[in-house]
Design a protein around this motif. Structure first.
Motif, mmCIF file in Angstrom:
data_model
loop_
_atom_site.group_PDB
_atom_site.id
_atom_site.type_symbol
_atom_site.label_atom_id
_atom_site.label_comp_id
_atom_site.label_asym_id
_atom_site.label_seq_id
_atom_site.Cartn_x
_atom_site.Cartn_y
_atom_site.Cartn_z
ATOM 1 N N ILE A 56 -2.572 -16.585 25.432
ATOM 2 C CA ILE A 56 -2.084 -17.966 25.504
ATOM 3 C C ILE A 56 -1.668 -18.221 26.958
ATOM 4 N N PRO A 57 -2.634 -18.299 27.886
ATOM 5 C CA PRO A 57 -2.326 -18.309 29.319
ATOM 6 C C PRO A 57 -1.566 -19.536 29.816
ATOM 7 N N ASP A 58 -1.658 -20.655 29.115
ATOM 8 C CA ASP A 58 -1.011 -21.876 29.590
ATOM 9 C C ASP A 58 0.380 -22.082 28.993
ATOM 10 N N ARG A 59 0.962 -21.033 28.411
ATOM 11 C CA ARG A 59 2.267 -21.185 27.771
ATOM 12 C C ARG A 59 3.170 -20.005 28.108
ATOM 13 N N THR A 60 4.449 -20.327 28.294
ATOM 14 C CA THR A 60 5.461 -19.284 28.472
ATOM 15 C C THR A 60 6.465 -19.415 27.343
ATOM 16 N N PHE A 61 7.109 -18.314 27.020
ATOM 17 C CA PHE A 61 8.103 -18.278 25.954
ATOM 18 C C PHE A 61 9.440 -17.847 26.560
ATOM 19 N N PRO A 62 10.400 -18.765 26.675
ATOM 20 C CA PRO A 62 11.705 -18.380 27.217
ATOM 21 C C PRO A 62 12.537 -17.648 26.173
ATOM 22 N N GLY A 63 13.301 -16.678 26.624
ATOM 23 C CA GLY A 63 14.176 -15.935 25.729
ATOM 24 C C GLY A 63 15.395 -15.449 26.483
ATOM 25 N N LYS A 64 16.237 -14.676 25.796
ATOM 26 C CA LYS A 64 17.447 -14.126 26.407
ATOM 27 C C LYS A 64 17.608 -12.671 25.992
ATOM 28 N N VAL A 65 18.124 -11.878 26.920
ATOM 29 C CA VAL A 65 18.456 -10.489 26.607
ATOM 30 C C VAL A 65 19.625 -10.519 25.627
ATOM 31 N N THR A 66 19.487 -9.779 24.523
ATOM 32 C CA THR A 66 20.560 -9.729 23.528
ATOM 33 C C THR A 66 21.279 -8.391 23.522
ATOM 34 N N ARG A 67 20.560 -7.310 23.822
ATOM 35 C CA ARG A 67 21.161 -5.978 23.819
ATOM 36 C C ARG A 67 20.461 -5.099 24.838
ATOM 37 N N LEU A 99 15.504 1.681 30.935
ATOM 38 C CA LEU A 99 16.560 1.181 30.060
ATOM 39 C C LEU A 99 15.936 0.319 28.970
ATOM 40 N N LEU A 100 16.093 0.736 27.721
ATOM 41 C CA LEU A 100 15.571 -0.051 26.607
ATOM 42 C C LEU A 100 16.349 -1.364 26.522
ATOM 43 N N THR A 101 15.615 -2.464 26.547
ATOM 44 C CA THR A 101 16.206 -3.798 26.571
ATOM 45 C C THR A 101 15.603 -4.626 25.448
ATOM 46 N N GLU A 102 16.461 -5.362 24.738
ATOM 47 C CA GLU A 102 16.033 -6.182 23.609
ATOM 48 C C GLU A 102 16.189 -7.658 23.968
ATOM 49 N N ILE A 103 15.144 -8.420 23.721
ATOM 50 C CA ILE A 103 15.120 -9.852 24.032
ATOM 51 C C ILE A 103 14.812 -10.620 22.756
ATOM 52 N N ASP A 104 15.599 -11.659 22.484
ATOM 53 C CA ASP A 104 15.294 -12.552 21.373
ATOM 54 C C ASP A 104 14.536 -13.751 21.915
ATOM 55 N N LEU A 105 13.415 -14.041 21.266
ATOM 56 C CA LEU A 105 12.501 -15.075 21.698
ATOM 57 C C LEU A 105 12.383 -16.132 20.613
ATOM 58 N N PRO A 106 12.985 -17.317 20.806
ATOM 59 C CA PRO A 106 12.813 -18.370 19.807
ATOM 60 C C PRO A 106 11.321 -18.700 19.660
ATOM 61 N N ASN A 107 10.876 -18.862 18.429
ATOM 62 C CA ASN A 107 9.456 -19.075 18.143
ATOM 63 C C ASN A 107 9.317 -20.068 16.995
ATOM 64 N N PRO A 108 9.878 -21.279 17.160
ATOM 65 C CA PRO A 108 9.923 -22.222 16.040
ATOM 66 C C PRO A 108 8.557 -22.645 15.512
ATOM 67 N N ASP A 109 7.542 -22.677 16.379
ATOM 68 C CA ASP A 109 6.214 -23.110 15.918
ATOM 69 C C ASP A 109 5.309 -21.939 15.530
ATOM 70 N N GLY A 110 5.821 -20.705 15.648
ATOM 71 C CA GLY A 110 5.045 -19.537 15.236
ATOM 72 C C GLY A 110 3.896 -19.188 16.154
ATOM 73 N N ALA A 111 3.885 -19.717 17.385
ATOM 74 C CA ALA A 111 2.778 -19.459 18.311
ATOM 75 C C ALA A 111 2.721 -17.997 18.743
ATOM 76 N N ALA A 112 3.875 -17.365 18.912
ATOM 77 C CA ALA A 112 3.906 -15.938 19.276
ATOM 78 C C ALA A 112 3.870 -15.115 17.998
ATOM 79 N N GLN A 113 2.983 -14.155 17.966
ATOM 80 C CA GLN A 113 2.819 -13.327 16.779
ATOM 81 C C GLN A 113 3.511 -11.982 16.958
ATOM 82 N N PRO A 114 4.244 -11.507 15.959
ATOM 83 C CA PRO A 114 4.869 -10.184 16.052
ATOM 84 C C PRO A 114 3.820 -9.104 16.322
#
Length: 127
Positions: A33-44, A56-71
């Protein structure tokens, strides 16, 4: 599997991890999905660096309301880690490399002075 918020795990190298903590902004990019970025925040972040890799293992939560990013999708992560001393980007064409090492010319009070510099690795996108 929850897809409204995607949890991203990334191993951050030791030299980039200082200043990293919960609340730091992140930008995730998915190659498919080259024309899109997904903003998120470090949570842990992990309590300590991985001994074998010095990361350093870092965890980021990424809001994905439209489901465009797939797990489970491969992605790149850009972290906006605050720095006490900002870096300065110098074009390669403006550097001097000779027997004294890597240098740049700096103008102070109308006079040019040659200063030795060090180069940090650059990963990912400019900008």
């Amino acid at each position: 599997m929850q897809s409204q918020v995607i949890r991203v795990w990334v191993y951050v190298p030791q030299d980039a991890a200082f200043g990293l903590g919960p609340g730091v902004d992140a930008v995730v990019r998915v190659p498919e999905i080259p024309d899109r970025t997904f903003p998120g925040k470090v949570t842990r972040i992990a309590e300590a660096l991985q001994t074998g890799t010095r990361t350093l293992l870092t965890e980021i939560d990424l809001p994905n309301p439209d489901g465009a990013a797939q797990p489970g999708t491969y992605c790149t992560v850009e972290l906006h880690i605050p720095r006490k001393t900002p870096s300065l980007l110098v074009p390669a064409e403006a550097t001097i490399f000779n027997k004294n090492g890597l240098q740049v010319a700096v103008v102070q009070g109308g006079t040019a002075h040659i200063r030795k510099i060090s180069v940090a690795p650059r990963f990912g996108h400019a900008g």
